[in-house]
Design a protein around this motif. Structure first.
Motif, PDB file in Angstrom:
ATOM      1  N   MET A   1       0.842  -1.187   0.000  1.00  0.00           N
ATOM      2  CA  MET A   1       0.000   0.000   0.000  1.00  0.00           C
ATOM      3  C   MET A   1       0.884   1.247   0.000  1.00  0.00           C
ATOM      4  O   MET A   1       1.900   1.309   0.682  1.00  0.00           O
ATOM      5  N   ASN A   2       0.484   2.231  -0.765  1.00  0.00           N
ATOM      6  CA  ASN A   2       1.205   3.506  -0.834  1.00  0.00           C
ATOM      7  C   ASN A   2       1.181   4.172   0.534  1.00  0.00           C
ATOM      8  O   ASN A   2       0.150   4.213   1.212  1.00  0.00           O
ATOM      9  N   LYS A   3       2.350   4.735   0.945  1.00  0.00           N
ATOM     10  CA  LYS A   3       2.429   5.366   2.261  1.00  0.00           C
ATOM     11  C   LYS A   3       1.600   6.640   2.336  1.00  0.00           C
ATOM     12  O   LYS A   3       1.375   7.180   3.404  1.00  0.00           O
ATOM     13  N   ASN A   4       1.157   7.158   1.186  1.00  0.00           N
ATOM     14  CA  ASN A   4       0.324   8.357   1.152  1.00  0.00           C
ATOM     15  C   ASN A   4      -1.170   8.041   1.078  1.00  0.00           C
ATOM     16  O   ASN A   4      -1.976   8.905   0.722  1.00  0.00           O
ATOM     17  N   GLU A   5      -1.539   6.798   1.365  1.00  0.00           N
ATOM     18  CA  GLU A   5      -2.952   6.454   1.377  1.00  0.00           C
ATOM     19  C   GLU A   5      -3.243   5.523   2.564  1.00  0.00           C
ATOM     20  O   GLU A   5      -2.333   4.914   3.137  1.00  0.00           O
ATOM     21  N   MET A   6      -4.520   5.451   2.936  1.00  0.00           N
ATOM     22  CA  MET A   6      -4.953   4.656   4.084  1.00  0.00           C
ATOM     23  C   MET A   6      -6.223   3.918   3.700  1.00  0.00           C
ATOM     24  O   MET A   6      -7.113   4.483   3.056  1.00  0.00           O
ATOM     25  N   ILE A   7      -6.329   2.632   4.110  1.00  0.00           N
ATOM     26  CA  ILE A   7      -7.521   1.832   3.833  1.00  0.00           C
ATOM     27  C   ILE A   7      -8.220   1.493   5.151  1.00  0.00           C
ATOM     28  O   ILE A   7      -7.583   0.999   6.087  1.00  0.00           O
ATOM     29  N   ILE A   8      -9.501   1.788   5.216  1.00  0.00           N
ATOM     30  CA  ILE A   8     -10.343   1.420   6.363  1.00  0.00           C
ATOM     31  C   ILE A   8     -11.145   0.183   5.953  1.00  0.00           C
ATOM     32  O   ILE A   8     -11.926   0.229   4.986  1.00  0.00           O
ATOM     33  N   HIS A   9     -10.951  -0.896   6.653  1.00  0.00           N
ATOM     34  CA  HIS A   9     -11.626  -2.150   6.305  1.00  0.00           C
ATOM     35  C   HIS A   9     -13.048  -2.196   6.858  1.00  0.00           C
ATOM     36  O   HIS A   9     -13.402  -1.466   7.793  1.00  0.00           O
ATOM     37  N   SER A  10     -13.878  -3.094   6.291  1.00  0.00           N
ATOM     38  CA  SER A  10     -15.235  -3.294   6.788  1.00  0.00           C
ATOM     39  C   SER A  10     -15.185  -3.766   8.238  1.00  0.00           C
ATOM     40  O   SER A  10     -14.309  -4.537   8.630  1.00  0.00           O
ATOM     41  N   GLY A  11     -16.127  -3.303   9.053  1.00  0.00           N
ATOM     42  CA  GLY A  11     -16.109  -3.624  10.474  1.00  0.00           C
ATOM     43  C   GLY A  11     -15.308  -2.627  11.283  1.00  0.00           C
ATOM     44  O   GLY A  11     -15.207  -2.779  12.514  1.00  0.00           O
ATOM     45  N   PHE A  12     -14.748  -1.616  10.608  1.00  0.00           N
ATOM     46  CA  PHE A  12     -13.968  -0.577  11.290  1.00  0.00           C
ATOM     47  C   PHE A  12     -14.455   0.798  10.836  1.00  0.00           C
ATOM     48  O   PHE A  12     -15.129   0.936   9.806  1.00  0.00           O
TER      49      PHE A  12
END
Length: 271
Positions: A1-12
């Motif tokens: 994953m790119n250090k300039n992006e963030m992923i929020i997963h389902s359930g969070f």
């Protein structure tokens, strides 16, 4: 994953902070973080903190509490909860899991301290309901919904445990004896009812037979009376009946018929 992006997963959910200040709650998905477009450009420092909003379980073990009648009881409680307001869960308390633990523990102490040992043994569900009712309003203040707070185990002092086991054994034996006595009584009642029904039916049949015999006798007497009345009114009928009887006797070779011998002897002697 790119250090300039963030992923929020389902359930969070993600709490977005910009330069240390809360910005907003992020739903599941991919998010880009700010980055410099040219050298020397100042961009805010963004941090995204994930918060688990799934239903979770918290075990509260080995809480020794005194009941209203001063008996030490060790209790284990299973708590099910869910974060419903991520902002409040992180902003209102330092650690919402620790706070849940403390609130449930205190609620259990308050509830157990107001109940006697007998009340606890006979109605454990009431204890769970009291704890849940006590804690659910408090937890809502820091964004958590308490779903269940069940008392899993109650551990008593050794000698008391032995006495309780004896009492429970005696209760089970008494219940078994009660069930056996009830079954026996029901069986005997059924047998008595069946016997009484059979006796009643036999009595009714006997009474009906006697009634039929009485009716037949009355009918026979009625017929005899009618015949006697007819013979009295018509002597010729009686004479005809005599002749029919003599004719029937005459047809029997072994029959003997004696007619007026004494009368005829008197007549012959007179001559």
């Amino acid at each position: 994953m790119n250090k300039n992006e963030m992923i929020i997963h389902s359930g969070f959910r993600g709490l977005r902070y910009s330069d240390g200040r809360f910005d907003r709650v992020l739903e599941p998905g991919r998010y880009e973080l700010p980055k410099r477009r040219f050298p020397g450009q100042r961009v805010p420092r963004v941090e995204i903190v994930p918060v688990d909003v799934r239903e979770r379980e918290l075990n509260i073990k080995g809480q020794e509490i005194l009941t209203a009648d001063k008996v030490a009881v060790r209790v284990n409680i299973i708590t099910h909860f869910r974060v419903v307001d991520p902002e409040a869960a992180l902003e209102q308390v330092a650690d919402y899991s620790d706070r849940i633990y403390s609130d449930v523990q205190l609620a259990a102490r308050r509830s157990l301290a107001s109940m006697t040992l007998e009340a606890i043994l006979t109605n454990r569900n009431q204890l769970s309901e009291d704890i849940l009712r006590d804690v659910e309003g408090v937890s809502a203040g820091y964004g958590v919904r308490i779903i269940r707070a069940d008392v899993k185990d109650l551990v008593f002092p050794g000698n008391l445990q032995e006495i309780m086991n004896r009492v429970l054994t005696a209760q089970r034996m008494a219940e078994a004896q009660m069930v056996e006595a009830r079954t026996r009584a029901e069986r005997e009642a059924l047998e008595a009812t069946s016997k009484a029904e059979s006796t009643r039916m036999a009595a009714e049949a006997d009474a009906e037979a006697k009634r039929i015999r009485a009716d037949a006798e009355v009918d026979a007497l009625r017929r005899l009376a009618a015949g006697a009345e007819a013979y009295a009114q018509h002597p010729a009928l009686l004479r005809l009946r005599e002749l029919e009887t003599l004719g029937a006797l005459g047809a029997n070779a072994s029959a003997r018929l004696y007619i007026g011998f004494e009368k005829h002897s008197d007549q012959l002697g007179g001559e």
